[in-house]
Design an enzyme around this catalytic site. Sequence first.
Site, short mmCIF file in Angstrom:
data_model
loop_
_atom_site.label_atom_id
_atom_site.label_comp_id
_atom_site.label_asym_id
_atom_site.label_seq_id
_atom_site.Cartn_x
_atom_site.Cartn_y
_atom_site.Cartn_z
N GLY A 18 0.77 -1.07 0.13
CA GLY A 18 0.01 0.08 0.22
C GLY A 18 0.83 1.30 -0.02
N GLY A 73 -0.74 4.35 0.35
CA GLY A 73 -1.53 5.38 0.73
C GLY A 73 -0.74 5.90 1.73
CG PHE A 74 -2.31 9.61 3.97
CD1 PHE A 74 -1.74 10.84 3.56
CD2 PHE A 74 -3.59 9.52 3.47
CE1 PHE A 74 -2.11 11.75 2.98
CE2 PHE A 74 -4.12 10.73 2.81
CZ PHE A 74 -3.28 11.74 2.52
N GLY A 75 -0.26 5.59 5.20
CA GLY A 75 0.48 4.66 6.07
C GLY A 75 1.72 4.34 5.20
CD GLU A 101 -14.82 16.74 2.91
OE1 GLU A 101 -13.70 16.88 3.85
OE2 GLU A 101 -14.81 15.39 2.19
CG ASP A 136 -8.02 4.44 7.13
OD1 ASP A 136 -7.56 5.01 8.00
OD2 ASP A 136 -8.59 4.63 6.26
C1 LIG Z 1 -13.22 10.70 0.81
C2 LIG Z 1 -12.35 10.71 1.82
C3 LIG Z 1 -12.03 11.68 2.57
C4 LIG Z 1 -11.13 11.60 3.48
N1 LIG Z 1 -10.67 12.96 4.35
C5 LIG Z 1 -10.16 12.86 5.18
C6 LIG Z 1 -9.70 14.28 5.89
O1 LIG Z 1 -10.08 15.30 5.39
N2 LIG Z 1 -8.66 14.29 6.77
C7 LIG Z 1 -8.17 12.87 7.38
O2 LIG Z 1 -7.32 13.17 8.13
N3 LIG Z 1 -8.36 11.86 6.80
C8 LIG Z 1 -9.41 11.82 5.77
N4 LIG Z 1 -9.85 10.56 5.26
C9 LIG Z 1 -9.25 9.41 5.61
C10 LIG Z 1 -7.62 9.01 5.15
O3 LIG Z 1 -7.80 9.23 3.75
C11 LIG Z 1 -7.24 7.75 5.68
O4 LIG Z 1 -7.54 7.54 7.08
C12 LIG Z 1 -5.98 7.42 5.28
O5 LIG Z 1 -5.89 7.44 3.71
C13 LIG Z 1 -5.57 6.00 5.51
O6 LIG Z 1 -4.25 5.63 4.99
P1 LIG Z 1 -4.05 4.16 4.68
O7 LIG Z 1 -2.42 4.18 4.23
O8 LIG Z 1 -4.38 3.19 5.89
O9 LIG Z 1 -4.82 3.79 3.45
P2 LIG Z 1 -4.86 4.50 2.18
O10 LIG Z 1 -4.35 5.91 2.13
O11 LIG Z 1 -6.60 4.06 1.73
O12 LIG Z 1 -4.10 3.65 1.20
C14 LIG Z 1 -4.18 2.32 0.93
C15 LIG Z 1 -3.26 2.06 -0.33
O13 LIG Z 1 -3.25 0.26 -0.36
C16 LIG Z 1 -3.63 0.19 -1.60
N5 LIG Z 1 -4.07 -1.31 -1.79
C17 LIG Z 1 -5.22 -1.84 -1.15
N6 LIG Z 1 -5.45 -2.98 -1.33
C18 LIG Z 1 -4.15 -3.46 -1.79
C19 LIG Z 1 -3.81 -4.90 -2.07
N7 LIG Z 1 -4.51 -5.92 -2.00
N8 LIG Z 1 -2.47 -4.64 -2.77
C20 LIG Z 1 -1.70 -3.69 -2.91
N9 LIG Z 1 -2.25 -2.53 -2.62
C21 LIG Z 1 -3.50 -2.35 -2.08
C22 LIG Z 1 -4.44 1.09 -2.30
O14 LIG Z 1 -4.45 1.09 -3.65
C23 LIG Z 1 -3.96 2.42 -1.66
O15 LIG Z 1 -2.71 3.09 -2.34
C24 LIG Z 1 -10.68 10.60 4.13
C25 LIG Z 1 -10.91 9.22 3.64
C26 LIG Z 1 -11.85 9.54 2.33
C27 LIG Z 1 -12.06 8.19 1.87
#
Ligand SMILES: Cc1cc2nc3c(=O)[nH]c(=O)nc-3n(C[C@H](O)[C@H](O)[C@H](O)COP(=O)(O)OP(=O)(O)OC[C@H]3O[C@@H](n4cnc5c(N)ncnc54)[C@H](O)[C@@H]3O)c2cc1C
Length: 449
Positions: free
Chosen positions: A11, A13-15, A171, A300
């Site tokens: 992943g 994403g942010f993490g 939003e 998340d």
């Molecule tokens: C519409 C929306 C608005 C938001 N607004 C806010 C805000 O204003 N402020 C705030 O703090 N937070 C906000 N959030 C929440 C924030 O975006 C999440 O908490 C954050 O993105 C979590 O980070 P993460 O790395 O856990 O997951 P994500 O950022 O979702 O990243 C997950 C990554 O894993 C990849 N992935 C998934 N499954 C697989 C797999 N099987 N194999 C390979 N790659 C995979 C995805 O493509 C993605 O790139 C919002 C979320 C959404 C959906």
Amino acid sequence: MRSKLRIVIIGGGFGGLWAAKALANRPVDVILIDRKNHHVFQPLLYQVATAVLSPGEIAKPIRRILYYAKNIEVILGEAVEFDKATNIVKLDDGSEVSFDYLIVAAGARHAYFGHDEWETWAPGLKTLEDAVEIRRRVLLAFEIAERKAALSGVKEQLTFAVVGAGPTGVELAGAIAGIARQALASDFKAIDTSEARVVLFEGSDRVLGTFASDLSDSAKQQLEELGVEVRLNSFVTEIEPGRLKVGDDWFKCDVVLWATGVAASPLGAQLGVETDRAGRVKVEPDLSIPGYPNIFVIGDMASLLQESGEPVPGVSPAAMQMGTATAKNILREIKGRPRANFTYVDKGSMATIGRSKAIAQLFGMKFRGFIAWLMWLFLHVVFLIGFRNRLFVLMGWFWAYLTRERSARLITGDAEELRNALTFIEAESPADESSAAHRDSPRRHRTSA
Ligand SMILES: Cc1cc2nc3c(=O)[nH]c(=O)nc-3n(C[C@H](O)[C@H](O)[C@H](O)COP(=O)(O)OP(=O)(O)OC[C@H]3O[C@@H](n4cnc5c(N)ncnc54)[C@H](O)[C@@H]3O)c2cc1C
């Protein structure tokens, strides 16, 4: 035998991205695997869905973000399974990647409370594809209403329903009301777009329930000033094409958008450890999974209680902090030093509602209206990845603010896709004509042009 330890991150994403950044050019090999080639700034997805920004303005190729990190290889691929005993990640094409340390950061989606079939009628907002699809449905609804009014003289009031009054729902509802009342109003000739209803359904008794209750009240009032109908204590129990059900009443809707519920990536279940009801993995205080200290789950996907007893929230700062903390723990361990437990530093939260409207609670203080909106704007520009994006987004916002124009108002797709979408939105629903809610609906009052 590898000369350096290999850390695999699932992943970008942010993490995952923040973990990778903290490991950049350090004495380890890193492989970051994502099923998309880009990192999305999710907090601004709703602006793509409501035609303020284009997809390229809130996303950037992960490979490009990490170009400077000589020790990081970015792989486009979907992780599907793990072999914890042999330290292997399996990808969807059958290939396998071995690791010494694994960081799983695959995020979450919206949950449909056991009704995944609703997603077809009520898409959620998580990816760029979702945002473009929502933009298409919203803009098409206006086009269809205009066509009917112009060609057959039938004027119908459009209804946009948003389910869930968390930050995303608020939003979306605020931005759609803004489009209808300002951005589109002068472009349509046969219909008055400002008459469109935007209804926000919320199961609990307040909007933005994680904020202090006076800020929730302020948010509701700001939404209503924008023309959004806020229906609290309204739990949606059914969704069908063109309508949704609350209690015993059916509501006709032209577009339904889903913004509630959390379902962690199904990859969590693949790890074979305890998960919570939303599928989040119950992690140890250092974010590793029970029994496997070299496997971490962050962002998340992770379920962890803070010292206060409150869960670490599913927000981007928490994911970023977890990514950085995990990378630091791995580097510490490699140097023979002990790990540190994860502590979430809550710097506050904010939610935007519409033009000049927002709420924020930061550093123990509360803000509402224009000042909160300015803070939201500043912070979101600062955190946008990449200088070009920041500059373009800021200019785009400034232009949109001055002119109320929406520059990204494109309905994309080939002719057949568009025809299908039109048929889908126009589908006559088997709405219960006798329901009280529908009897009251202005859609029944048709007038000739
Ligand atoms: C519409 C929306 C608005 C938001 N607004 C806010 C805000 O204003 N402020 C705030 O703090 N937070 C906000 N959030 C929440 C924030 O975006 C999440 O908490 C954050 O993105 C979590 O980070 P993460 O790395 O856990 O997951 P994500 O950022 O979702 O990243 C997950 C990554 O894993 C990849 N992935 C998934 N499954 C697989 C797999 N099987 N194999 C390979 N790659 C995979 C995805 O493509 C993605 O790139 C919002 C979320 C959404 C959906």
